[in-house]
Scaffold this motif. Sequence first.
Motif: not given
Length: 521
Positions: A173, A214, A262, A507, A512, A515, A521
């Motif tokens: 992330k 997240a 998330y 990624y 990312k 979104y 996600h």
Amino acid sequence: MGVRLLVAASAAVLALAVAARAAEPDAARLYTENCAACHGGDRLGAIGPALLPQNLGRLKRDEAVDVILHSRPASQMPAFSDTLSEADAQALADYIFAPPEALPDWGLAEIAASHIRHADLAALPEAPVFDADPLNLFSVVESGDHHVSVLDGDTFERLARFESRFALHGGIKYSPDGRFAYMASRDGWVSMYDLYSLQMVAEVRAGINTRNIAVSGDGKWVAVGNTLPGTVVILDAADLTPHRVIPVVGDRGETSRVSAVYAAPPRDSFIVALKDLPEVWEIPYVKPKKPHYPGLVHNYEPGMVEALGVKDQAFQARRIKLDDYLDDFFFSQDYQNLMGAARNGRNGQVVNLIVGRKIADIPLSGMPHLGSGITFDWHGRRVMASPNLKEAKITVLDMETWEVVTELETLGPGFFMRSHANSPHAFADVFFGPNRDAVHVIDKESLEIVETLRPRPGQTVAHAEFTDDGRYVLLSVMEDDGALLVYDAATLELVKELPMRRPVGKYNVANKIRYEEGTSH
């Protein structure tokens, strides 16, 4: 005479039993002498990973015996075949697969004690130390030798490659500005990496066994979902300083493992999927302005906020009760609705986060992998497509009526599905079964498979990911001598191959942080 013989025979049997027990390997002693220095005396991990049943889910017991005796590729694990017998190795395998007598504590104090600062935040550069577009970078998890590569998404050249924690989770992330990458290992280590200066900034062990992380929409917090212990841990995103531990406990005091966490940026909250409670938790990361709750399109009447279980304080969980366990989610683009896969294998549920209850059932068989689904516009309707972990199909759903539009027959169950708003194609792998070397290319207009790629016959090819403009798509050859394959997303021509050690996930920063509808996600 007979009595004497019987006594003598009993004594002999007892002596043999005692001798046999004496000959049995002392697993606890063997562990202390051979394993504790790297894996910790409490089996929680040190230089090496934790050796608890919850952390060994991907390793079978007979495979553990082989690892003990003959080592493991691309690791610092030594081979013990010269000093341990096969019986010793079997005893050690039984020992590490047995749960400890008491689960270890891992609260705020333990988390804080593990905190490591690798770099001075004040000394980090203001701009990238390279010429590449920082928003079109890829972070590639290479699980073959536990490294992460940073890739330029325009030239497809490596900018950096660094060692990661053991068994890093594929889902990296990013901070909302794309500068920092956050990574979590199965052993609970959360790492913060600066993509501008290409260096590690901080690390902390937020759990003993961690599912995923997240990053909040405002970039201030990192939420960590743990299966051991059953907690959600809130970290300060600036340097991973632990802020709060939220136990996941039901009405009767039962604890639950966290299946996933998330971020829901439009709602200023985190959404938590649970393994052992038929609930969905929403945890706001800003203090709601009473009586308005983040993400609601209207104000509640006085008293309704408390009635729904929403507290006037950040990081207080709102518990949404359901009639089944849901541990795999997909969200509408506005984060008003979540779709969850039910464990009974017969249906899914749609939960409206505004009213806090289920509003529809979805006829889904097998085990749809909703967390890897995508959305796109089809004939003026917003649809969602999901692969299936057990059945050879892809299901396309209407996101207004929640009815099945069509089901595409595939060559086998799949794990990942990806697309991009600028691409006419969606890519779906066939991760399970004999056709694991195949990747289907689906026309998003006709909803038909128009091509099946087999770039490396006999090898697993999976996990498509697009560049920020949708022009190119990258596929992973998930083998120890694997590669990243770069395709033109329109012509399906192979553009470049980059050798890599089992690249399990990659990624794109821009996709990312904005979104993008075609990525997870």
